[in-house]
Write an enzyme that holds these catalytic residues in place. Sequence first.
Site, PDB file in Angstrom:
ATOM      1  N   CYS A   1       0.634   3.562   2.980  1.00  0.00           N
ATOM      2  CA  CYS A   1       1.258   3.001   4.187  1.00  0.00           C
ATOM      3  C   CYS A   1       2.762   3.185   4.128  1.00  0.00           C
ATOM      4  O   CYS A   1       3.394   3.570   5.117  1.00  0.00           O
ATOM      5  CB  CYS A   1       0.957   1.507   4.311  1.00  0.00           C
ATOM      6  SG  CYS A   1      -0.785   1.132   4.341  1.00  0.00           S
TER       7      CYS A   1
ATOM      8  N   CYS B   1       0.847  -1.194   0.000  1.00  0.00           N
ATOM      9  CA  CYS B   1       0.000   0.000   0.000  1.00  0.00           C
ATOM     10  C   CYS B   1       0.884   1.247   0.000  1.00  0.00           C
ATOM     11  O   CYS B   1       1.653   1.481   0.938  1.00  0.00           O
ATOM     12  CB  CYS B   1      -0.897  -0.046   1.239  1.00  0.00           C
ATOM     13  SG  CYS B   1      -1.418   1.560   1.828  1.00  0.00           S
TER      14      CYS B   1
END
Length: 474
Positions: A45, A42
């Site tokens: 993230c 991600c």
Amino acid sequence: VAAVWVQIPHTVSIIILSPENVDSGLFNSTAALLVEFYATWCGHCVAFSPTWKSLARDIKACFLNVHIGFPRDVRGLRHYIIDKLEMHNEAWPPACPPLETASEAEIDNFFQTNNVKLLALVFESKDSYVGREVTLDLLQYENIAVRRVLDTETSLVSRFGVTDFPSCYLYNSSRHISRLKVLNEARTFYSYALQRLPGVVRTGKPQIAITDLIKNSTLQEWRSFNKTRVYMSDLESALHYSLRVELSGHISISGNDLTALKKYINVLAKYFPGRPSVKSALKTVDSWLQQQKGTEIKYSDFRDVLDNTVQTSDAVLPEGVQWVGCQGSESHYRGYPCAFWTLFHVLTVQAKEMGIPDPQEVLQAMRGYVSRFFGCRPCATHFESMAQESMDHVTSLSATVLWLWSRHNRVNNRLAGDLSEDPYFPKIQWPSPELCPSCHGLKKTGEHHWNQEEVLTFLRNYFSSAHILMDYLQ
Ligand code: FAD
């Protein structure tokens, strides 16, 4: 999905939670925890992970198990954690402090009900986080407690003569009141000052008075020194230890180890700002090493060059160690690693003053030596991971000086409160506001920030050859 966790113990800031350790890590923990769920694939993230790591460095305190919808910057995260802690209705983990405001009655009875010698009161407005942040920062310290008092608590405000909000006052069991003197009325400055008050020690660390050190007959004779200066005796002792003790663990040195050794000695020969005899000794060893065209040398030959060939009247590296600024309160503290850091700060500054062409030269020499020879292997692993992360991005001599300073502070942060910390020389984010007031500044948000230009000027003076003290030299 993996979870990253920031937790209290001093030595560990972030732990990657995996299916194997999640149960043992999360359940029945005595600490409050903050868990961030993230996926390696991600992008958000991944982009957020440096902020998360900064947060862990910023607060080594008390956390709550939460995971959604929080702010994306360190300051916002810190405030968010405090808000969450205050909303927590269930039983508090034992390590968490009271964050609520103090009343006059509580303060009047404080020393009867709390086993501390000193109470720090942060006077502030209701929406200020400073008092609660300082309370958390001082959580791991003994003999002091911190409480916040609101500006609306008018009787306390007038009793203490408070005129500024925020401001911090010290109150002791003899009911003596004094205002804490700081450069800026802000969290970092209060925490710096409170953590270094006489008698305030990290939990679990003994209190040592300098007079006890001097009297302690089991120690070598204590050399009095100026804590704010660099001593040539430490630098020469680091050279002795590195070249005659640390390297002697290698019977022969070959391949990439030999390349690293050659670079290290070459940098020392070129930039060590020492006495002429020591510089001459380093130059002799350097030219001998550069002449070795094979892929291997014997340490005993290297040592012969250092000890015999160079022991002429004008080329000598003194034998033995004599720590001065790097003395520890006990023999297992400080000494060589302290002097090794100092040596490389001096070398980066010296390279800057000489305007050498390659800004990477000194750092890479340090990296090579640490990774191949530095006796503390966990230190070498940590240093190498910092080097891999960012050393290659250093493209100027000023950035070289600042890179080493900031990485050393990272290590200080990680080791603060660790078993290896000398209680008489606590690890701080260096230099302190007393040592370099102009290095410290405040952002508009009230957050501390380093004035990097000022830090550079400070380091160039502090580690400059002209500023090194020659006391206690053999
Ligand atoms: P030190 O941290 O050694 O600092 C020496 C002196 O440098 C201080 O007294 C101060 O005057 C000055 N100073 C402090 N901070 C800075 C700064 N940011 N910039 C410039 N000057 C500064 N120990 C571990 O337990 N784990 C590790 O992973 C680890 N990694 C290390 C990596 C390296 C490359 C080195 C050289 C040492 C490492 N150590 C590690 C040892 C640790 O960093 C200390 O050197 C040791 O604990 C002694 O600490 P000290 O109190 O003497 O101060």
